[in-house]
Design a protein around this motif. Structure first.
Motif, PDB file in Angstrom:
ATOM      1  N   GLY A   9       0.833  -1.042   0.147  1.00 45.69           N
ATOM      2  CA  GLY A   9       0.015   0.047   0.023  1.00 45.69           C
ATOM      3  C   GLY A   9       0.858   1.352  -0.034  1.00 45.69           C
ATOM      4  N   GLY A  10       1.958   1.124  -0.537  1.00 44.56           N
ATOM      5  CA  GLY A  10       2.905   2.331  -0.505  1.00 44.56           C
ATOM      6  C   GLY A  10       3.821   2.636   0.580  1.00 44.56           C
ATOM      7  N   GLY A  11       4.006   1.386   1.430  1.00 40.34           N
ATOM      8  CA  GLY A  11       4.861   1.291   2.692  1.00 40.34           C
ATOM      9  C   GLY A  11       6.103   0.314   2.233  1.00 40.34           C
ATOM     10  N   GLY A  12       6.645  -0.435   3.178  1.00 42.34           N
ATOM     11  CA  GLY A  12       7.939  -1.197   2.926  1.00 42.34           C
ATOM     12  C   GLY A  12       9.014  -0.414   3.517  1.00 42.34           C
ATOM     13  N   TRP A  13      10.238  -0.900   2.783  1.00 47.16           N
ATOM     14  CA  TRP A  13      11.482  -0.126   2.901  1.00 47.16           C
ATOM     15  C   TRP A  13      11.225   1.111   2.034  1.00 47.16           C
ATOM     16  CZ3 TRP A  13      16.788  -1.067   0.438  1.00 47.16           C
ATOM     17  CH2 TRP A  13      17.733   0.041   0.812  1.00 47.16           C
ATOM     18  N   ILE A  14      10.937   2.321   2.258  1.00 46.71           N
ATOM     19  CA  ILE A  14      10.836   3.184   1.517  1.00 46.71           C
ATOM     20  C   ILE A  14      11.641   4.570   1.975  1.00 46.71           C
ATOM     21  CG2 ILE A  14       8.563   2.657   0.581  1.00 46.71           C
ATOM     22  CD1 ILE A  14       7.348   4.836   2.528  1.00 46.71           C
ATOM     23  N   LEU A  15      11.947   4.494   3.279  1.00 48.94           N
ATOM     24  CA  LEU A  15      12.548   5.674   3.801  1.00 48.94           C
ATOM     25  C   LEU A  15      14.219   5.491   3.174  1.00 48.94           C
ATOM     26  CD1 LEU A  15      11.530   6.247   7.268  1.00 48.94           C
ATOM     27  CD2 LEU A  15      11.166   7.663   5.398  1.00 48.94           C
ATOM     28  N   GLY A  16      14.694   6.651   2.697  1.00 52.72           N
ATOM     29  CA  GLY A  16      15.985   6.572   2.200  1.00 52.72           C
ATOM     30  C   GLY A  16      16.128   5.659   0.965  1.00 52.72           C
ATOM     31  N   ARG A  17      14.979   5.338   0.255  1.00 50.00           N
ATOM     32  CA  ARG A  17      15.040   4.523  -0.674  1.00 50.00           C
ATOM     33  C   ARG A  17      14.355   5.260  -1.974  1.00 50.00           C
ATOM     34  NH1 ARG A  17      13.061  -2.006  -1.277  1.00 50.00           N
ATOM     35  NH2 ARG A  17      13.880  -2.176  -3.445  1.00 50.00           N
ATOM     36  N   SER A  18      12.712   5.009  -1.818  1.00 49.85           N
ATOM     37  CA  SER A  18      12.111   5.888  -2.803  1.00 49.85           C
ATOM     38  C   SER A  18      11.415   7.362  -2.203  1.00 49.85           C
ATOM     39  CB  SER A  18      10.835   4.824  -3.141  1.00 49.85           C
ATOM     40  OG  SER A  18      10.288   4.364  -1.837  1.00 49.85           O
ATOM     41  N   VAL A  19      11.440   7.487  -0.910  1.00 49.72           N
ATOM     42  CA  VAL A  19      11.247   8.872  -0.259  1.00 49.72           C
ATOM     43  C   VAL A  19      12.660   9.279   0.508  1.00 49.72           C
ATOM     44  CG1 VAL A  19       8.995   8.335  -0.320  1.00 49.72           C
ATOM     45  CG2 VAL A  19       9.984   7.907   1.892  1.00 49.72           C
ATOM     46  N   HIS A  20      12.592  10.605   0.758  1.00 49.31           N
ATOM     47  CA  HIS A  20      13.689  11.239   1.558  1.00 49.31           C
ATOM     48  C   HIS A  20      13.774  10.477   2.927  1.00 49.31           C
ATOM     49  CE1 HIS A  20      14.716  13.578  -1.635  1.00 49.31           C
ATOM     50  NE2 HIS A  20      13.694  14.473  -1.696  1.00 49.31           N
ATOM     51  N   GLY A  21      14.951  10.221   3.408  1.00 48.65           N
ATOM     52  CA  GLY A  21      15.181   9.600   4.526  1.00 48.65           C
ATOM     53  C   GLY A  21      15.467  10.137   5.862  1.00 48.65           C
ATOM     54  N   THR A  22      16.184   9.581   6.871  1.00 49.97           N
ATOM     55  CA  THR A  22      16.097  10.225   8.215  1.00 49.97           C
ATOM     56  C   THR A  22      17.646  11.107   8.359  1.00 49.97           C
ATOM     57  OG1 THR A  22      17.218   7.917   8.772  1.00 49.97           O
ATOM     58  CG2 THR A  22      14.656   8.380   9.241  1.00 49.97           C
ATOM     59  N   GLN A  23      18.571  10.926   7.671  1.00 47.70           N
ATOM     60  CA  GLN A  23      19.726  11.375   7.870  1.00 47.70           C
ATOM     61  C   GLN A  23      19.618  12.955   7.332  1.00 47.70           C
ATOM     62  OE1 GLN A  23      22.769   8.731   5.707  1.00 47.70           O
ATOM     63  NE2 GLN A  23      22.005   7.093   7.284  1.00 47.70           N
ATOM     64  N   ALA A  24      18.816  13.674   8.287  1.00 52.88           N
ATOM     65  CA  ALA A  24      18.689  14.885   7.889  1.00 52.88           C
ATOM     66  C   ALA A  24      18.189  15.724   9.180  1.00 52.88           C
ATOM     67  CB  ALA A  24      17.559  14.986   6.861  1.00 52.88           C
ATOM     68  N   GLU A  25      17.910  16.888   9.184  1.00 51.01           N
ATOM     69  CA  GLU A  25      17.417  17.709  10.268  1.00 51.01           C
ATOM     70  C   GLU A  25      16.041  17.351  10.825  1.00 51.01           C
ATOM     71  OE1 GLU A  25      20.675  21.342  10.756  1.00 51.01           O
ATOM     72  OE2 GLU A  25      18.882  21.567   9.147  1.00 51.01           O
ATOM     73  N   TYR A  26      15.099  17.245   9.602  1.00 50.08           N
ATOM     74  CA  TYR A  26      13.833  16.758   9.794  1.00 50.08           C
ATOM     75  C   TYR A  26      13.561  15.725   8.723  1.00 50.08           C
ATOM     76  CZ  TYR A  26      13.274  20.765  12.550  1.00 50.08           C
ATOM     77  OH  TYR A  26      13.322  22.081  13.741  1.00 50.08           O
ATOM     78  N   VAL A  27      12.443  14.772   9.011  1.00 49.65           N
ATOM     79  CA  VAL A  27      12.096  13.923   8.236  1.00 49.65           C
ATOM     80  C   VAL A  27      10.505  13.926   7.980  1.00 49.65           C
ATOM     81  CG1 VAL A  27      12.294  12.018   9.747  1.00 49.65           C
ATOM     82  CG2 VAL A  27      12.465  11.512   7.280  1.00 49.65           C
ATOM     83  N   ARG A  28      10.081  13.365   6.786  1.00 46.83           N
ATOM     84  CA  ARG A  28       8.741  13.364   6.505  1.00 46.83           C
ATOM     85  C   ARG A  28       8.279  11.808   6.827  1.00 46.83           C
ATOM     86  NH1 ARG A  28       4.894  11.597   2.831  1.00 46.83           N
ATOM     87  NH2 ARG A  28       6.483  11.484   1.241  1.00 46.83           N
ATOM     88  N   VAL A  29       7.582  11.381   7.541  1.00 45.84           N
ATOM     89  CA  VAL A  29       7.391   9.901   7.943  1.00 45.84           C
ATOM     90  C   VAL A  29       6.104   9.535   7.437  1.00 45.84           C
ATOM     91  CG1 VAL A  29       7.304   7.856   9.351  1.00 45.84           C
ATOM     92  CG2 VAL A  29       9.021  10.090  10.096  1.00 45.84           C
ATOM     93  N   PRO A  30       5.943   9.008   6.153  1.00 38.07           N
ATOM     94  CA  PRO A  30       4.587   8.207   5.873  1.00 38.07           C
ATOM     95  C   PRO A  30       3.943   7.465   6.710  1.00 38.07           C
ATOM     96  CG  PRO A  30       6.274   8.281   3.889  1.00 38.07           C
ATOM     97  CD  PRO A  30       7.006   8.531   5.343  1.00 38.07           C
ATOM     98  N   PHE A  31       2.761   7.195   6.706  1.00 39.72           N
ATOM     99  CA  PHE A  31       1.926   6.340   7.560  1.00 39.72           C
ATOM    100  C   PHE A  31       2.399   6.183   8.963  1.00 39.72           C
ATOM    101  CE2 PHE A  31       2.685   4.330   3.347  1.00 39.72           C
ATOM    102  CZ  PHE A  31       1.277   4.577   2.935  1.00 39.72           C
TER     103      PHE A  31
END
Length: 355
Positions: free
Chosen positions: A106-128
């Motif tokens: 449904g659009g999830g799985g391993w997506i952070l830092g792969r198909s959407v911007h990841g966590t190695q940042a000052e802020y991160v958007r977290v889907p779901f």
């Protein structure tokens, strides 16, 4: 804000990027307090994960504070300290309903830092956000809790639980990096008879002994002989592969006893030979898997209770603006002795965009 951006194989930089904003009603924006670097990030930098595009912010593990949520988020709210899971879960597809969140359709799985911007940042958007963040217990230290975003759930679920470690078992863990060490630590919950760690690096074998291994073996010196000696020639009941190379997988197949289990945890970038001409008659079970993170709440409770030795895995501390230095130290682990690095620091105010 600043973020670690993948620029193509072998290239990355800590640079200015736009602040994230709410894109879907199930999103949360998290101010990152602590992140770490995964071996998978190194695979990306080597060009071994070709679906990661240049311009992507890397990272899939973080601890931080929620600063904004979408209209449909119910489980967390601004001000909450949360663990950001390496796996995002829509919660509605067949696999999510089976707690196989790593296989989310449904659009999830391993997506952070792969198909959407990841966590190695000052802020991160977290889907779901409701299923992809976990409130942190008050007693949980951020620099240790970040290891529960990926390392400990991966070792526990894909290694220990898939391998069905049981009381009295002989367990061999091939690879004494962070995931292998976490597998040793969590295998102990099932009272195995002995745990044997196999690695090429003396410092990692020392770390394995400190975290609970009963014996260690140099991977370059036919470690299967030690397994034979300790088991009267039978082999290990469970072998956990925590490296991800053809050679390490083949070592595992030579260690396992008839009727035993091989739990592959390592991320493989190249084909490995499966010697069915030798293995077909041994009744062995081979499991593979991407972590689902269904065990994260349990592991967080154990961390808060002091029953999870996460502090043993953190060897180096950096500020966020030292991200490039942290990558260098982590990538040269054989020289630096790095297991896991904890990276955290101060942040500028987020410019929110509304919902």
């Amino acid at each position: 804000m600043k973020a670690l951006v993948f620029q193509g194989p072998g290239l990355f930089s800590w640079q200015d990027v736009p602040d994230p904003g709410i894109e879907d009603a199930t999103d949360a924006i998290v101010r990152v307090d602590t992140v770490t670097i995964c071996g998978t990030d190194l695979h990306i930098l080597k060009g071994e994960v070709p679906d990661v595009r240049a311009g992507t912010v890397l990272g899939h593990e973080a601890v931080g504070e929620v600063v904004e949520t979408g209209d449909e988020v119910r489980g967390v709210r601004p001000g909450d300290r949360v663990l950001v899971s390496c796996i995002s879960a829509c919660g509605h597809c067949r696999f999510c309903r089976e707690r196989a969140y790593g296989q989310c359709r449904g659009g999830g799985g391993w997506i952070l830092g792969r198909s959407v911007h990841g966590t190695q940042a000052e802020y991160v958007r977290v889907p779901f956000a409701d299923l992809s963040t976990h409130p942190l217990p008050a007693a949980a230290d951020a620099q240790y809790a970040v290891l529960l975003a990926d390392v400990f759930p991966t070792a526990y679920e894909v290694g220990v639980l898939n391998g069905r470690v049981s009381p009295g078992d002989t367990v061999a863990v091939v690879g004494a990096g962070p995931v292998g060490l976490a597998a040793i630590a969590t295998a102990e919950y099932f009272s195995p008879g002995r745990i044997i760690a196999v690695d090429l690096t003396p410092s990692r074998l020392d770390a394995a002994k400190q975290i609970g291994a009963d014996a260690v073996a140099d991977a370059a010196e036919e470690p299967e002989r030690l397994i034979d000696d300790l088991t009267e020639g039978l082999g290990a009941d469970v072998v956990i592969e925590a490296v991800g190379t053809p050679r390490s997988f083949e070592i595992c197949t030579r260690m396992v006893r008839p009727g035993g289990r091989i739990a592959n945890v390592g991320v493989h970038a190249r084909p490995a030979t499966l010697h069915l001409e030798e293995l077909w008659k041994k009744n062995i079970t081979i499991t593979t898997g991407l972590v689902d993170t269904y065990s994260t709440p349990t592991l967080l409770s154990m961390l808060a209770a002091g029953r999870l030795p996460a502090s043993s895995l953190i060897t180096h501390l950096f500020e966020l603006d030292q991200m490039e230095e942290a990558y260098d130290v982590f990538a040269r682990s054989a020289d630096t002795g790095a297991l896991k690095v904890a990276i955290g620091g101060h942040h500028p105010p987020l410019v929110t965009r509304g919902k």
